[in-house]
Design an enzyme around this catalytic site. Structure first.
Site, PDB file in Angstrom:
ATOM      1  N   SER A  69       4.520  -0.514  -7.002  1.00  0.00           N
ATOM      2  CA  SER A  69       5.315   0.374  -6.144  1.00  0.00           C
ATOM      3  C   SER A  69       5.447  -0.118  -4.708  1.00  0.00           C
ATOM      4  O   SER A  69       6.329   0.333  -3.978  1.00  0.00           O
ATOM      5  CB  SER A  69       4.720   1.781  -6.141  1.00  0.00           C
ATOM      6  OG  SER A  69       3.463   1.788  -5.491  1.00  0.00           O
ATOM      7  N   LYS A 112       0.852   3.923  -0.064  1.00  0.00           N
ATOM      8  CA  LYS A 112       2.284   3.975   0.266  1.00  0.00           C
ATOM      9  C   LYS A 112       2.462   3.713   1.755  1.00  0.00           C
ATOM     10  O   LYS A 112       1.500   3.549   2.504  1.00  0.00           O
ATOM     11  CB  LYS A 112       2.881   5.347  -0.077  1.00  0.00           C
ATOM     12  CG  LYS A 112       2.708   5.792  -1.517  1.00  0.00           C
ATOM     13  CD  LYS A 112       3.531   4.989  -2.488  1.00  0.00           C
ATOM     14  CE  LYS A 112       3.329   5.480  -3.927  1.00  0.00           C
ATOM     15  NZ  LYS A 112       3.970   4.604  -4.918  1.00  0.00           N
TER      16      LYS A 112
END
Length: 201
Positions: A69, A112
């Site tokens: 990701s 993230k």
């Protein structure tokens, strides 16, 4: 003559006894030295374990990235170091790569990038991220998102997270609880040390 021989025998016995005593003393001294070395080594190991525990608990965290990701900034399988002290005297900034507790289950650790700050309105349209209606000039990724999102207003004390691999990232755009509480941010990812060593930005 006999007396002289007797004294000689006594002297030999005394010498033998002194030698035996000296050997016994040397053995005891050696045992004490070995025992002290063992104790010193045990103490050093305990101190090292204590320092390691303290560093891991309060200063740094060691993590492995399981997904793609955050590619190509952080690759799947990369091992990273997270600085737990990054936000002791400051707040997360847009663009920081952070480790945090996933808000939808309260236990899984995610990695993230901070995109939306408290009080801002964030949206995505035609591959462009907008902050308070203005296009964000970002150099975090070259990937263009295929999906629009928002607008979402980020509540006070929370952050909106996105992965650099925009089209393959399970992030704030899709979560049920879209924002990460400040208290759930563990720290800033500073370094990937294996197998692709580099500082993260």
């Amino acid at each position: 003559m006999e007396q002289h021989n007797g004294e000689t025998e006594i002297e030999k016995m005394d010498e033998a006894q002194e030698e035996a005593t000296a050997q016994d003393t040397a053995v005891k001294r050696k045992r004490r030295t070995i025992f002290r070395e063992i104790i010193n080594n045990v103490v050093m190991i305990l101190i090292a374990l204590g320092i390691g525990f303290f560093l891991n608990k309060y200063v740094i965290a060691n993590a492995q990235v399981p997904t793609s990701s955050m590619e190509t900034t952080v690759m799947a399988g990369d091992r990273i170091l997270v600085n737990r002290l990054s936000y002791v005297f400051g707040e997360p900034k847009r663009g920081d790569i952070v480790t945090f507790i996933y808000p939808d289950d309260g236990e899984t650790l995610y990695l993230k990038r901070v995109m939306g700050l408290p009080g801002e309105t964030i949206a995505g349209q035609d591959g462009v991220v907008y902050i308070d209606g203005k296009p964000l000039e970002e150099d975090f990724t070259q990937e263009v998102s295929k999906e629009d999102f928002g607008p979402y207003t980020v509540p006070a004390g929370t952050y909106f997270m996105m992965g650099d691999n925009r089209n393959d990232s399970w992030d704030s755009r899709y979560w049920e609880h879209k924002f990460v509480d400040r208290k759930d941010i563990i720290g800033k990812a500073e370094l990937s040390y294996f197998p692709h060593p580099r500082f993260l930005k």
